[in-house]
Design a protein around this motif. Sequence first.
Motif, short mmCIF file in Angstrom:
data_model
loop_
_atom_site.label_atom_id
_atom_site.label_comp_id
_atom_site.label_asym_id
_atom_site.label_seq_id
_atom_site.Cartn_x
_atom_site.Cartn_y
_atom_site.Cartn_z
N GLY A 69 95.23 60.26 72.42
CA GLY A 69 96.21 59.76 73.52
C GLY A 69 97.29 58.96 72.86
O GLY A 69 96.98 58.29 71.70
N ASP A 70 98.44 58.68 73.56
CA ASP A 70 99.57 58.38 73.03
C ASP A 70 100.02 56.85 73.72
O ASP A 70 100.99 56.12 73.22
CB ASP A 70 100.81 59.03 73.12
N GLU A 71 99.33 56.42 74.62
CA GLU A 71 99.44 55.19 75.15
C GLU A 71 98.30 54.10 74.91
O GLU A 71 97.26 54.49 74.48
CB GLU A 71 99.48 55.32 76.65
N GLU A 72 98.67 52.80 75.20
CA GLU A 72 97.91 51.76 74.80
C GLU A 72 96.74 51.81 76.12
O GLU A 72 95.54 51.30 75.84
CB GLU A 72 98.34 50.48 74.86
N GLU A 73 96.96 52.47 77.27
CA GLU A 73 96.00 52.38 78.24
C GLU A 73 95.10 53.42 78.67
O GLU A 73 93.96 53.51 78.72
CB GLU A 73 96.65 52.16 79.84
N ASP A 135 90.84 52.71 75.81
CA ASP A 135 91.94 51.97 76.19
C ASP A 135 92.17 50.66 75.37
O ASP A 135 92.20 49.54 75.92
CB ASP A 135 91.79 51.47 77.79
N VAL A 136 92.37 50.90 73.85
CA VAL A 136 92.51 49.84 73.06
C VAL A 136 94.00 49.78 72.56
O VAL A 136 94.75 50.84 72.51
CB VAL A 136 91.44 50.08 71.65
N SER A 137 94.56 48.55 72.48
CA SER A 137 95.92 48.27 72.04
C SER A 137 95.82 47.89 70.53
O SER A 137 96.97 48.33 69.86
CB SER A 137 96.66 47.14 72.82
N GLU A 138 94.94 47.35 70.20
CA GLU A 138 94.96 46.84 68.63
C GLU A 138 93.27 47.07 68.03
O GLU A 138 92.50 46.61 68.86
CB GLU A 138 95.29 45.71 68.29
N VAL A 139 93.27 47.23 66.75
CA VAL A 139 91.96 47.25 66.14
C VAL A 139 92.00 46.52 64.62
O VAL A 139 93.01 46.68 64.05
CB VAL A 139 91.59 48.81 65.92
N ARG A 140 90.85 45.82 64.63
CA ARG A 140 91.02 45.14 63.26
C ARG A 140 89.53 45.36 62.47
O ARG A 140 88.57 45.34 63.37
CB ARG A 140 91.52 43.60 63.23
N GLU A 161 94.24 45.20 59.86
CA GLU A 161 94.75 45.85 61.38
C GLU A 161 94.87 47.42 61.38
O GLU A 161 95.75 47.60 60.35
CB GLU A 161 95.85 45.22 62.04
N LEU A 162 94.64 48.30 61.88
CA LEU A 162 94.63 49.75 61.82
C LEU A 162 95.79 50.19 62.58
O LEU A 162 95.97 49.59 63.68
CB LEU A 162 93.35 50.22 62.18
N ASN A 163 96.62 50.82 62.11
CA ASN A 163 97.73 51.51 62.57
C ASN A 163 97.27 52.76 63.51
O ASN A 163 96.79 53.76 63.13
CB ASN A 163 98.58 52.13 61.37
N LEU A 164 97.43 52.43 64.97
CA LEU A 164 97.08 53.26 66.00
C LEU A 164 98.07 54.37 66.37
O LEU A 164 98.16 55.08 67.17
CB LEU A 164 96.40 52.64 67.30
N GLY A 165 99.32 54.01 65.99
CA GLY A 165 100.49 54.88 66.29
C GLY A 165 101.29 54.64 67.56
O GLY A 165 102.28 55.35 67.78
N PHE A 166 101.00 53.60 68.22
CA PHE A 166 101.84 53.26 69.18
C PHE A 166 102.12 51.83 69.31
O PHE A 166 101.72 50.84 68.58
CB PHE A 166 101.45 53.56 70.42
#
Length: 166
Positions: A69-73, A135-140, A161-166
């Motif tokens: 998915g390309d969105e945070e939601e 539905d995650v926006s950030e991960v660490r 913090e992992l780069n999720l691409g958005f």
Amino acid sequence: MKNIIRAAIAVGATTGLMLTVAPAAFAATSTSASAASSASASARDFDDSFEQESRNGRATLEAEYSVEGDEEENNTFRLRGELYDGDRRTLRQGGRCAYTEVQVISSGDEDWDVVKRVRLCSYDDTKRFRVTAHDVSEVRVKTCQVKYRSSSTSSCSRWEELNLGF
């Protein structure tokens, strides 16, 4: 003598039949097996990988992750990891367990939530684990050592913090 000749003819006929049927059956089996393995491989693709150690190097995490998915939601985050315990000391000598923690911020939230804590108390051993979050926006992630019967951590790495691409 007739029985021996009949047996030889039967074996020859069976072998000939096997040689004509076997290649076609093998080709069909290998084609379906390769299609199944490529389908399962694509289902298990992970985009990025990383390695993290505790500050003293006695706990190590190797992991790979992906985001669909390309969105945070509307996304699904997947992480597959292996935690390694490299502390050879006994408990009397002050030995500790390997520990890692994964936290996420869900879309719309501002606080970090723990989604996985993994502890391994076995020298020279590895523990595998998986994490799935939606539905995650950030991960660490951080890797530490922890006392055997406590939650008191020590020698923790910095949060990565992992780069999720958005």
